[in-house]
Motif scaffolding. Structure first.
Motif, PDB file in Angstrom:
ATOM      1  N   VAL A 284     102.552  29.976   7.829  1.00  0.00           N
ATOM      2  CA  VAL A 284     103.492  30.895   8.048  1.00  0.00           C
ATOM      3  C   VAL A 284     103.173  32.154   7.396  1.00  0.00           C
ATOM      4  N   ASP A 285     102.728  32.239   6.009  1.00  0.00           N
ATOM      5  CA  ASP A 285     102.267  33.557   5.489  1.00  0.00           C
ATOM      6  C   ASP A 285     101.185  33.960   5.956  1.00  0.00           C
ATOM      7  N   PHE A 286     100.171  33.459   6.326  1.00  0.00           N
ATOM      8  CA  PHE A 286      98.705  33.646   6.589  1.00  0.00           C
ATOM      9  C   PHE A 286      98.380  32.917   7.901  1.00  0.00           C
ATOM     10  N   PRO A 287      98.761  33.195   9.090  1.00  0.00           N
ATOM     11  CA  PRO A 287      98.586  32.377  10.434  1.00  0.00           C
ATOM     12  C   PRO A 287      97.089  32.171  10.877  1.00  0.00           C
ATOM     13  N   GLN A 288      96.500  31.434  11.277  1.00  0.00           N
ATOM     14  CA  GLN A 288      95.046  30.907  11.540  1.00  0.00           C
ATOM     15  C   GLN A 288      95.085  30.859  12.907  1.00  0.00           C
ATOM     16  N   THR A 289      93.926  31.170  13.504  1.00  0.00           N
ATOM     17  CA  THR A 289      93.716  30.691  14.905  1.00  0.00           C
ATOM     18  C   THR A 289      92.324  30.164  15.063  1.00  0.00           C
ATOM     19  N   HIS A 290      92.163  28.754  15.656  1.00  0.00           N
ATOM     20  CA  HIS A 290      90.913  28.109  15.747  1.00  0.00           C
ATOM     21  C   HIS A 290      90.829  27.662  17.174  1.00  0.00           C
ATOM     22  N   SER A 291      89.381  27.521  17.349  1.00  0.00           N
ATOM     23  CA  SER A 291      88.906  27.031  18.800  1.00  0.00           C
ATOM     24  C   SER A 291      89.719  25.920  19.124  1.00  0.00           C
ATOM     25  N   LEU A 292      89.566  25.414  20.462  1.00  0.00           N
ATOM     26  CA  LEU A 292      90.009  23.950  20.784  1.00  0.00           C
ATOM     27  C   LEU A 292      89.063  23.016  20.067  1.00  0.00           C
ATOM     28  N   LEU A 293      87.766  23.259  20.120  1.00  0.00           N
ATOM     29  CA  LEU A 293      86.862  22.399  19.712  1.00  0.00           C
ATOM     30  C   LEU A 293      87.185  22.012  18.341  1.00  0.00           C
ATOM     31  N   PHE A 294      87.497  23.151  17.447  1.00  0.00           N
ATOM     32  CA  PHE A 294      87.878  22.824  16.160  1.00  0.00           C
ATOM     33  C   PHE A 294      89.134  21.918  15.794  1.00  0.00           C
ATOM     34  N   ILE A 295      89.951  22.207  16.631  1.00  0.00           N
ATOM     35  CA  ILE A 295      91.336  21.476  16.636  1.00  0.00           C
ATOM     36  C   ILE A 295      91.031  20.081  17.119  1.00  0.00           C
ATOM     37  N   LEU A 296      90.112  19.687  17.924  1.00  0.00           N
ATOM     38  CA  LEU A 296      89.790  18.432  18.480  1.00  0.00           C
ATOM     39  C   LEU A 296      89.112  17.641  17.194  1.00  0.00           C
ATOM     40  N   VAL A 297      88.286  18.415  16.587  1.00  0.00           N
ATOM     41  CA  VAL A 297      87.644  17.771  15.486  1.00  0.00           C
ATOM     42  C   VAL A 297      88.705  17.308  14.253  1.00  0.00           C
ATOM     43  N   VAL A 298      89.775  18.269  14.004  1.00  0.00           N
ATOM     44  CA  VAL A 298      90.727  18.033  13.143  1.00  0.00           C
ATOM     45  C   VAL A 298      91.663  16.850  13.701  1.00  0.00           C
ATOM     46  N   ILE A 299      91.893  16.446  14.780  1.00  0.00           N
ATOM     47  CA  ILE A 299      92.738  15.712  15.263  1.00  0.00           C
ATOM     48  C   ILE A 299      91.838  14.436  15.187  1.00  0.00           C
ATOM     49  N   ALA A 300      90.663  14.179  15.500  1.00  0.00           N
ATOM     50  CA  ALA A 300      89.831  13.059  15.143  1.00  0.00           C
ATOM     51  C   ALA A 300      89.611  12.573  13.843  1.00  0.00           C
ATOM     52  N   CYS A 301      89.599  13.693  12.855  1.00  0.00           N
ATOM     53  CA  CYS A 301      89.835  13.367  11.597  1.00  0.00           C
ATOM     54  C   CYS A 301      90.710  12.603  11.065  1.00  0.00           C
ATOM     55  N   GLN A 302      91.930  13.142  11.644  1.00  0.00           N
ATOM     56  CA  GLN A 302      93.453  12.463  11.585  1.00  0.00           C
ATOM     57  C   GLN A 302      93.524  11.050  12.141  1.00  0.00           C
ATOM     58  N   LEU A 303      92.951  10.869  13.147  1.00  0.00           N
ATOM     59  CA  LEU A 303      93.156   9.535  14.005  1.00  0.00           C
ATOM     60  C   LEU A 303      92.196   8.488  13.300  1.00  0.00           C
ATOM     61  N   LEU A 304      91.066   8.950  12.886  1.00  0.00           N
ATOM     62  CA  LEU A 304      90.124   8.182  12.008  1.00  0.00           C
ATOM     63  C   LEU A 304      90.718   7.485  10.933  1.00  0.00           C
ATOM     64  N   GLY A 305      91.130   8.641  10.001  1.00  0.00           N
ATOM     65  CA  GLY A 305      91.812   8.243   8.809  1.00  0.00           C
ATOM     66  C   GLY A 305      93.121   7.480   8.956  1.00  0.00           C
ATOM     67  N   TYR A 306      93.731   7.477   9.883  1.00  0.00           N
ATOM     68  CA  TYR A 306      95.004   6.976  10.220  1.00  0.00           C
ATOM     69  C   TYR A 306      94.670   5.384  10.505  1.00  0.00           C
ATOM     70  N   TRP A 307      93.738   5.303  11.541  1.00  0.00           N
ATOM     71  CA  TRP A 307      93.211   4.099  11.761  1.00  0.00           C
ATOM     72  C   TRP A 307      92.580   3.223  10.642  1.00  0.00           C
ATOM     73  N   ILE A 308      91.930   3.783   9.566  1.00  0.00           N
ATOM     74  CA  ILE A 308      91.589   3.013   8.539  1.00  0.00           C
ATOM     75  C   ILE A 308      92.719   2.780   7.828  1.00  0.00           C
ATOM     76  N   PHE A 309      93.510   3.669   7.324  1.00  0.00           N
ATOM     77  CA  PHE A 309      94.608   3.464   6.470  1.00  0.00           C
ATOM     78  C   PHE A 309      95.458   2.346   6.727  1.00  0.00           C
ATOM     79  N   ARG A 310      95.841   2.421   8.112  1.00  0.00           N
ATOM     80  CA  ARG A 310      97.124   1.400   8.660  1.00  0.00           C
ATOM     81  C   ARG A 310      96.557   0.059   8.631  1.00  0.00           C
TER      82      ARG A 310
END
Length: 423
Positions: A284-310
């Motif tokens: 909110v205080d310091f908005p960021q803008t990233h490429s679609l590729l970067f966002i997809l990498v972040v989502i992949a990191c989340q999904l992989l982590g969740y799969w292992i965790f759960r």
């Protein structure tokens, strides 16, 4: 008999008495440090610069009547939901005296009611979630005061004769027992205070704070960024998964072994909502803008982590409940002298705390959308890494004491602690 039920604590953690004396004010200081080092009034989120004197509000403005009332009403609202909503009644693990406590698991119902009711009241104009951003400091202070008062009451409640004390919190040293937790399962009737605080006021409150950040960004700009949206979505998903899997916490160290004192009270009610929301507040205080590729990498990191965790947690929980189930009966195990079995294959053959690895990947995914302009938004993954390493060491010590030679054999069979082939 009392000496058998409540053995004297001989092993100290977190630096013992001196560590407790440092950590109680230190944890409070850390919350304020993170807030004042990273906000719009300071103008940046750099560790190399300190906030200007006039950027820190007067001490008497750090708390307000409105924020205090909101904190009290929120705690009472969640307590009311715990009492009135239906839920599955689950049995905890056997206690030292052979008894088993019953727990009403309805955190999912409480979460769903909250997620419907609060946004509805916001959009109907009865409340304004922007208040959670605008009064963040005051809400944090009120919660800290609540934690201190609750911890004091819990300590004195534990002094009543016949109370089952935590094995790690019965030193006879007031400060240490107050910090680490004196009573194992403090209850008022059937209302279990530790179980209630584990997932409800702090964890669900964390989600509402992220909603407040979304509302504030929309108020300021008329839109919300994809970076803030995915952080909020990831964290909401994480909390939903936690409340959905509520029965599984009955076998965790927090519920089974740790006393309920300042450490857990502060962690559950203050630390979780006010540090875990750092990324959304930063965006909110310091908005960021990233490429679609970067966002997809972040989502992949989340999904992989969740799969292992759960998957890892689900495998362990299912084995505990039904070791003959087709999906776990093939797992290699090590028999213990207690008649129980340690899983030595599957997920738990990769690392002794493989679920922590998944948790860390998710933590990283929450921080990456903040970009690389400051290390402060990465506080969560840095702190969480240290926490899980320390927690793994605590668990290793307790398991070695509990299982003896069987644990040594397991460690030899599974040498990696958290990250396979690395650590």
């Amino acid at each position: 008999m009392a000496a058998v039920v409540n053995p004297k604590t001989t092993h100290y953690e977190f630096g013992g008495v001196y560590g407790s004396a440092v950590m109680i004010p230190g944890l409070v200081f850390a919350l304020y440090f993170l807030f004042f080092m990273c906000n719009q009034e300071k103008g940046d989120c750099l560790v190399s610069t300190l906030p200007a004197f006039d950027a820190i509000p007067p001490l008497d403005t750090w708390i307000s009547v409105d924020a205090t009332l909101v904190v009290i009403l929120w705690f009472c609202f969640q307590a009311l939901l715990y009492v009135v909503l239906p839920g599955q009644v689950c049995q905890g693990l056997p206690l030292r005296d052979g008894t088993r406590l019953q727990y009403k698991c309805n955190a999912l119902q409480a979460f769903l009611v909250t997620m419907v009711l609060v946004p509805t009241l916001h959009f109907a104009g009865f409340i304004n979630l922007v208040f959670l951003y605008d009064s963040f400091l005051q809400l944090m202070t009120a919660t800290i005061v609540l934690c201190l008062l609750l911890s004091i009451l819990l300590y004195f409640k534990a002094r009543r004769p016949g109370t089952m004390l935590a094995e790690g919190g019965n030193t006879g040293i007031v400060l240490y027992d107050f910090f680490i937790g004196h009573e194992l399962n403090p209850r008022i009737g059937s209302f279990d205070l530790k179980f209630f605080c584990e997932l409800r006021p702090g964890l669900i409150g964390w989600v509402l704070i992220t909603f407040g950040m979304l509302a504030k960004q929309f108020e300021l700009t008329g839109a919300v960024t994809k970076e803030l949206v995915i952080v909020s979505a990831f964290q909401t998903w994480y909390v939903f998964d936690a409340v959905y899997s509520e029965p599984a916490i009955l076998s965790t160290m927090d519920i089974c072994m740790d006393g309920f004192g300042f450490m857990l009270v502060f962690g559950d009610l203050a630390w979780v909502p006010f540090t875990y929301s750092l990324q959304s507040r930063y965006l909110v205080d310091f908005p960021q803008t990233h490429s679609l590729l970067f966002i997809l990498v972040v989502i992949a990191c989340q999904l992989l982590g969740y799969w292992i965790f759960r998957s890892a947690n689900g495998q362990k929980d299912l084995f505990k409940r039904d070791p003959t189930h087709p999906s776990v009966k093939h797992l290699e195990t090590i028999e213990t002298s207690r008649g129980t079995k340690l899983i030595a294959s599957g997920w738990w053959g990769l690392a002794r705390h493989i679920n922590y690895f998944g948790d860390l990947l998710m933590a990283l995914a929450w921080c990456l959308p903040c970009g690389f302009g400051s290390v402060i938004p990465y506080f969560y993954v840095i702190y969480f890494t240290g926490l899980l390493i320390h927690r793994e060491r605590r668990d290793d010590h307790k398991c070695k004491h509990k299982y003896g030679a069987a644990w040594d054999k397991y460690c030899k069979s599974v040498p990696y602690r958290i990250v396979p082939y690395i650590y």
